[in-house]
Write an enzyme that holds these catalytic residues in place. Structure first.
Site, PDB file in Angstrom:
ATOM      1  N   ASP A  13       6.936  39.926  86.572  1.00 39.64           N
ATOM      2  CA  ASP A  13       6.565  40.418  87.902  1.00 39.64           C
ATOM      3  C   ASP A  13       5.113  40.882  87.994  1.00 39.64           C
ATOM      4  O   ASP A  13       4.790  41.796  88.748  1.00 39.64           O
ATOM      5  CB  ASP A  13       7.512  41.553  88.340  1.00 39.64           C
ATOM      6  CG  ASP A  13       8.961  41.127  88.245  1.00 39.64           C
ATOM      7  OD1 ASP A  13       9.248  39.977  88.601  1.00 39.64           O
ATOM      8  OD2 ASP A  13       9.795  41.928  87.799  1.00 39.64           O
ATOM      9  N   LYS A  16       2.551  36.333  88.961  1.00 36.82           N
ATOM     10  CA  LYS A  16       2.263  34.957  88.501  1.00 36.82           C
ATOM     11  C   LYS A  16       2.325  33.974  89.661  1.00 36.82           C
ATOM     12  O   LYS A  16       1.529  33.042  89.740  1.00 36.82           O
ATOM     13  CB  LYS A  16       3.276  34.546  87.420  1.00 36.82           C
ATOM     14  CG  LYS A  16       3.219  35.421  86.178  1.00 36.82           C
ATOM     15  CD  LYS A  16       4.275  35.035  85.169  1.00 36.82           C
ATOM     16  CE  LYS A  16       5.688  35.361  85.586  1.00 36.82           C
ATOM     17  NZ  LYS A  16       6.007  36.798  85.657  1.00 36.82           N
ATOM     18  N   GLY A  40      11.626  35.563  89.793  1.00 33.23           N
ATOM     19  CA  GLY A  40      11.471  35.837  91.217  1.00 33.23           C
ATOM     20  C   GLY A  40       9.994  35.922  91.504  1.00 33.23           C
ATOM     21  O   GLY A  40       9.328  36.821  91.016  1.00 33.23           O
ATOM     22  N   HIS A  41       9.501  34.943  92.236  1.00 33.62           N
ATOM     23  CA  HIS A  41       8.075  34.942  92.562  1.00 33.62           C
ATOM     24  C   HIS A  41       7.920  35.113  94.065  1.00 33.62           C
ATOM     25  O   HIS A  41       8.481  34.342  94.837  1.00 33.62           O
ATOM     26  CB  HIS A  41       7.419  33.618  92.167  1.00 33.62           C
ATOM     27  CG  HIS A  41       7.621  33.253  90.732  1.00 33.62           C
ATOM     28  ND1 HIS A  41       7.191  34.046  89.692  1.00 33.62           N
ATOM     29  CD2 HIS A  41       8.187  32.170  90.159  1.00 33.62           C
ATOM     30  CE1 HIS A  41       7.499  33.458  88.543  1.00 33.62           C
ATOM     31  NE2 HIS A  41       8.114  32.326  88.801  1.00 33.62           N
ATOM     32  N   GLN A 223       9.021  34.717  83.593  1.00 27.54           N
ATOM     33  CA  GLN A 223       9.126  35.878  82.698  1.00 27.54           C
ATOM     34  C   GLN A 223       7.755  36.195  82.078  1.00 27.54           C
ATOM     35  O   GLN A 223       6.760  35.956  82.710  1.00 27.54           O
ATOM     36  CB  GLN A 223      10.222  35.679  81.636  1.00 27.54           C
ATOM     37  CG  GLN A 223      11.621  35.619  82.211  1.00 27.54           C
ATOM     38  CD  GLN A 223      11.930  34.313  82.923  1.00 27.54           C
ATOM     39  OE1 GLN A 223      11.729  33.243  82.386  1.00 27.54           O
ATOM     40  NE2 GLN A 223      12.423  34.386  84.138  1.00 27.54           N
TER      41      GLN A 223
HETATM   42  P1  GDP Z   1       5.898  37.177  89.487  1.00 25.42           P
HETATM   43  O1  GDP Z   1       7.323  37.222  89.090  1.00 25.42           O
HETATM   44  O2  GDP Z   1       4.967  37.393  88.334  1.00 25.42           O
HETATM   45  O3  GDP Z   1       5.536  35.954  90.281  1.00 25.42           O
HETATM   46  O4  GDP Z   1       5.664  38.426  90.432  1.00 25.42           O
HETATM   47  P2  GDP Z   1       6.605  38.958  91.638  1.00 25.42           P
HETATM   48  O5  GDP Z   1       6.414  38.061  92.789  1.00 25.42           O
HETATM   49  O6  GDP Z   1       7.980  39.234  91.148  1.00 25.42           O
HETATM   50  O7  GDP Z   1       5.955  40.385  91.889  1.00 25.42           O
HETATM   51  C1  GDP Z   1       4.610  40.532  92.215  1.00 25.42           C
HETATM   52  C2  GDP Z   1       4.485  41.160  93.621  1.00 25.42           C
HETATM   53  O8  GDP Z   1       3.182  41.665  93.786  1.00 25.42           O
HETATM   54  C3  GDP Z   1       4.677  40.171  94.765  1.00 25.42           C
HETATM   55  O9  GDP Z   1       5.353  40.842  95.799  1.00 25.42           O
HETATM   56  C4  GDP Z   1       3.262  39.818  95.200  1.00 25.42           C
HETATM   57  O10 GDP Z   1       3.178  39.479  96.578  1.00 25.42           O
HETATM   58  C5  GDP Z   1       2.549  41.096  94.925  1.00 25.42           C
HETATM   59  N1  GDP Z   1       1.134  40.965  94.527  1.00 25.42           N
HETATM   60  C6  GDP Z   1       0.564  40.053  93.705  1.00 25.42           C
HETATM   61  N2  GDP Z   1      -0.746  40.354  93.509  1.00 25.42           N
HETATM   62  C7  GDP Z   1      -0.994  41.482  94.205  1.00 25.42           C
HETATM   63  C8  GDP Z   1      -2.137  42.328  94.369  1.00 25.42           C
HETATM   64  O11 GDP Z   1      -3.213  42.089  93.824  1.00 25.42           O
HETATM   65  N3  GDP Z   1      -1.988  43.430  95.171  1.00 25.42           N
HETATM   66  C9  GDP Z   1      -0.795  43.741  95.776  1.00 25.42           C
HETATM   67  N4  GDP Z   1      -0.726  44.838  96.529  1.00 25.42           N
HETATM   68  N5  GDP Z   1       0.295  42.980  95.636  1.00 25.42           N
HETATM   69  C10 GDP Z   1       0.201  41.875  94.866  1.00 25.42           C
HETATM   70  P1  IMO Z   2       9.628  36.785  86.658  1.00 26.40           P
HETATM   71  O1  IMO Z   2       9.383  35.337  86.391  1.00 26.40           O
HETATM   72  C1  IMO Z   2      11.298  40.571  85.239  1.00 26.40           C
HETATM   73  C2  IMO Z   2      14.647  40.330  82.446  1.00 26.40           C
HETATM   74  C3  IMO Z   2      15.973  40.867  82.937  1.00 26.40           C
HETATM   75  C4  IMO Z   2      16.577  41.341  81.625  1.00 26.40           C
HETATM   76  C5  IMO Z   2      16.108  40.297  80.620  1.00 26.40           C
HETATM   77  C6  IMO Z   2      17.126  39.199  80.336  1.00 26.40           C
HETATM   78  O2  IMO Z   2       9.909  37.119  88.075  1.00 26.40           O
HETATM   79  O3  IMO Z   2       8.570  37.633  86.039  1.00 26.40           O
HETATM   80  P2  IMO Z   2      18.014  37.124  81.724  1.00 26.40           P
HETATM   81  O4  IMO Z   2      18.754  37.055  83.033  1.00 26.40           O
HETATM   82  O5  IMO Z   2      16.728  36.363  81.731  1.00 26.40           O
HETATM   83  O6  IMO Z   2      18.878  36.784  80.551  1.00 26.40           O
HETATM   84  O7  IMO Z   2      17.647  38.682  81.556  1.00 26.40           O
HETATM   85  O8  IMO Z   2      14.935  39.696  81.205  1.00 26.40           O
HETATM   86  N1  IMO Z   2      14.032  39.312  83.310  1.00 26.40           N
HETATM   87  C7  IMO Z   2      12.987  39.546  84.114  1.00 26.40           C
HETATM   88  N2  IMO Z   2      12.324  40.688  84.387  1.00 26.40           N
HETATM   89  N3  IMO Z   2      10.870  39.419  85.790  1.00 26.40           N
HETATM   90  C8  IMO Z   2      11.503  38.260  85.506  1.00 26.40           C
HETATM   91  O9  IMO Z   2      11.050  37.061  85.902  1.00 26.40           O
HETATM   92  C9  IMO Z   2      12.649  38.288  84.665  1.00 26.40           C
HETATM   93  N4  IMO Z   2      13.507  37.348  84.197  1.00 26.40           N
HETATM   94  C10 IMO Z   2      14.329  37.990  83.361  1.00 26.40           C
HETATM   95  O10 IMO Z   2      15.793  41.914  83.847  1.00 26.40           O
HETATM   96  O11 IMO Z   2      16.014  42.577  81.246  1.00 26.40           O
HETATM   97 MG    MG Z   3       9.101  38.203  89.531  1.00 25.88          MG
END
Ligand code: GDP
Ligand code: IMO
Ligand code: MG
Length: 428
Positions: A13, A16, A40-41, A223
């Site tokens: 999170d 990416k 989850g992106h 991840q």
């Molecule tokens: P991922 O799993 O690495 O793709 O990240 P997630 O989407 O789960 O979580 C990142 C969150 O941060 C998302 O809601 C993005 O819209 C938000 N985000 C990404 N870069 C920035 C930033 O520079 N500033 C802020 N405020 N939000 C950001």
């Molecule tokens: P993104 O791509 C954050 C964590 C789960 C758990 C562990 C194992 O959005 O960064 P799993 O279901 O993969 O066997 O769970 O990994 N986990 C993540 N945490 N961001 C993710 O993906 C994750 N994908 C798995 O919370 O601790």
């Molecule tokens: Mg994510």
């Protein structure tokens, strides 16, 4: 010409999805090489917000060829639900190709994921419950079902029988659940076959040809480093190779095709699920970061654990992945703090550790040694050059850069697509 890998530095999170999207206009191909719908992106484009789990974020950029690589585990129900949701919003997904060798997540994987977690009780990992671990376990155990298997009913039936044989004993005798029939699984998987058929390809060949032709290929990791099955905080990890090496094995290109390794790192740290987290906060600072940063899981909605930035983790990720560039995200979330603590080393039973300790039991009770940096009050979300940032923000970034062992090439200052400062071009 560049093969660019995007990997998470911390526990996921980091943003990416946004980084892949940032490269979108200059990308010809995007490939997801590990994980499944545990990811989850969130990508924000104008007023539109997209949450993707299985599909690579690059699919949102018009004209980009999207690939689900052999290293991914695919839940077919989720695949078609996500495609339909994107179609409904006018996104063209006709360029998607799926590796014939990718493994399939079935109903028994989802069931086993949930019941094994429940049985672990206090020792549970806090998985996303999507069947990821059991699907990869079957792959390694050589009883997995691959995408190509659903085009031959005989083979599919034999493989499902083989896979269910032991699992039904487990489900019924240990977990007290009903047995799953071969027919219900085969029927379900076959129902996707005709829709899937035109998408299936030798994706490794496509990617090698693309790289030979000079196309820009982005390998989008799910991840992150600390969740990687080899390099993360095992067993509190996911079951795939989320680090840069996984980009080669999970997509079918050689490691020498990976020219740039881009690590995505948040200006603080978060984690979902169980496991060690030295800088974790349980006070009002934690509440501040969680609410300001909107740190709630994209996949499960769980509140994320939050903590200060951990410099040894970034250094570790730089080594493990061979990171050439860092994207520092969410710097804007720190605005308003009087001072910003950064973990520079750990105190473990009175001894200073500058790097992550070899023994994970030590990591479990590591206390962060913090250095304090002055904060800033001005809104930075409209900064577009490094010089636009207040002095304190620049000094914070430069300090993190000095501790990371590599350069910080891009800085995120807001959720929207254009809220970035580019110091070094990621494609050259
Ligand atoms: P991922 O799993 O690495 O793709 O990240 P997630 O989407 O789960 O979580 C990142 C969150 O941060 C998302 O809601 C993005 O819209 C938000 N985000 C990404 N870069 C920035 C930033 O520079 N500033 C802020 N405020 N939000 C950001
Ligand atoms: P993104 O791509 C954050 C964590 C789960 C758990 C562990 C194992 O959005 O960064 P799993 O279901 O993969 O066997 O769970 O990994 N986990 C993540 N945490 N961001 C993710 O993906 C994750 N994908 C798995 O919370 O601790
Ligand atoms: Mg994510």
């Amino acid at each position: 010409m560049p093969g660019i890998v995007i990997v998470g530095v911390q526990w996921g999170d980091e943003g990416k999805g946004k980084a892949t999207d940032l490269l979108g206009e200059r990308t010809d191909w995007v490939v997801k090489f590990n994980g499944g719908n545990n990811a989850g992106h969130t990508v924000v484009i104008g007023d539109e917000k997209y949450a993707l789990h299985l599909l690579p974020s690059g699919i949102l950029s018009p004209g980009v060829n999207a690939i689900i690589g052999n290293g991914v585990v695919v839940d077919l129900e989720v695949l078609f639900a996500e495609l339909e949701a994107l179609h409904a919003r006018g996104v063209d997904t006709s360029h998607l190709r799926v590796s014939a060798n990718a493994h399939i997540i079935t109903q028994y994987h989802r069931t086993l994921d949930k019941v094994t977690e429940r049985f672990l009780g206090k020792r549970q990992i806090g998985t996303t419950g999507r069947g990821i671990g059991p699907a990869y376990a079957d792959k390694i155990n050589r009883v997995g079902i691959r995408v190509q298997d659903i085009f031959d009913e005989n083979i599919l039936r034999q493989k499902v029988e083989g896979a269910l044989d032991q699992k039904n004993h487990l489900l019924v005798k240990i977990f007290n659940r009903r047995a799953i029939t071969v027919d219900e699984i085969v029927e379900d998987l076959l129902s996707y076959a005709e829709r899937l058929r035109p998408m299936v390809a030798d994706t490794g060949l496509l990617l090698n040809d693309a790289l030979d032709a000079g196309d820009v290929v982005v390998f989008e990791g799910g991840q992150a480093t600390m969740l990687d099955v080899d390099h993360g905080t095992y067993p509190f990890v996911t079951s795939s190779s989320a680090t840069a090496g996984g980009a080669a094995t999970g997509s079918g290109v050689g490691p020498n095709r990976l020219d740039r390794i881009v690590g995505i790192v948040k200006a603080y740290t978060t984690r979902v699920g169980a496991g060690p987290f030295p800088t974790e906060l349980f006070d009002e600072n934690g509440d501040f970061l969680r609410s300001r940063g909107f740190e709630f899981g994209t996949t499960t909605g769980r509140p994320r654990r939050v903590g200060w930035y951990d410099a040894p983790i970034t250094r570790y990720a730089t080594r493990v992945n061979g990171i050439t560039d860092l994207v520092l995200t969410k710097l804007d979330i720190l605005t308003g703090l009087d001072q910003i603590p950064v973990c520079v080393a750990y105190d473990i039973d009175g001894e200073r550790f500058d790097e992550i300790p070899v023994n994970q039991s030590d990591f479990h009770h590591a206390k962060p040694i913090l250095e304090y940096f002055p904060g800033w009050k001005d809104d930075i979300s409209r900064a577009r050059t490094f010089e636009d940032l207040p002095l304190e923000a620049r000094e914070y970034v430069l300090a993190l850069e000095a501790m990371s062992g590599t350069r910080i090439s891009v800085i995120g200052v807001g959720a929207s697509r254009d809220a970035v400062i580019v110091r070094h071009d990621l494609v050259d």
